[in-house]
Design a protein around this motif. Structure first.
Motif, PDB file in Angstrom:
ATOM      1  N   TYR A  69      28.846 -69.828  37.572  1.00  0.00           N
ATOM      2  CA  TYR A  69      27.796 -69.334  38.468  1.00  0.00           C
ATOM      3  C   TYR A  69      28.395 -68.836  39.776  1.00  0.00           C
ATOM      4  O   TYR A  69      28.027 -67.766  40.270  1.00  0.00           O
ATOM      5  N   TYR A 115      28.875 -74.484  36.854  1.00  0.00           N
ATOM      6  CA  TYR A 115      28.928 -74.248  38.296  1.00  0.00           C
ATOM      7  C   TYR A 115      29.996 -73.219  38.636  1.00  0.00           C
ATOM      8  O   TYR A 115      29.750 -72.292  39.405  1.00  0.00           O
ATOM      9  N   TYR A 160      30.265 -78.810  35.589  1.00  0.00           N
ATOM     10  CA  TYR A 160      31.274 -78.145  36.417  1.00  0.00           C
ATOM     11  C   TYR A 160      31.618 -76.767  35.867  1.00  0.00           C
ATOM     12  O   TYR A 160      31.774 -75.806  36.628  1.00  0.00           O
TER      13      TYR A 160
END
Length: 95
Positions: free
Chosen positions: A41, A38, A35
């Motif tokens: 990103y 993510y 997470y």
């Protein structure tokens, strides 16, 4: 036959609660790490998109300013207190 040997067969068929909890903790740690990557990103992708949009928006501005001495869609409200070429402020001109 010995009673202990028959009973030990049934005990090895499943998982203990501790083993399942360890697997869940490992899965949770992996999920937290994934997470974080993510979110990082997605944030960098949004920053790249914002930079590209701003660059696309600002590229036609300098030629328009040179041709018309003002930026496209420039509201005069934003120029209050800013000196113009006549050395008076826009607020003084509108009063």
């Amino acid at each position: 036959m010995n009673k202990h040997s028959v009973g030990s067969k049934n005990r090895n068929l499943g998982f203990t609660l501790i083993e399942l909890m360890i697997v869940l903790v490992i899965a949770a740690i992996l999920a937290v790490v994934a997470y974080k990557f993510y979110v990082s990103y997605v944030g960098s992708a949004q920053n790249s998109h914002a930079k590209a949009t701003m660059l696309e928006t600002t590229q036609p501005m300098p030629p328009h300013y040179v041709a018309h001495s003002k930026y496209r869609g420039q509201p005069s409200v934003l120029l209050l207190g800013v000196r113009t070429r006549s050395s008076s402020t826009v607020a003084d001109q509108s009063a």
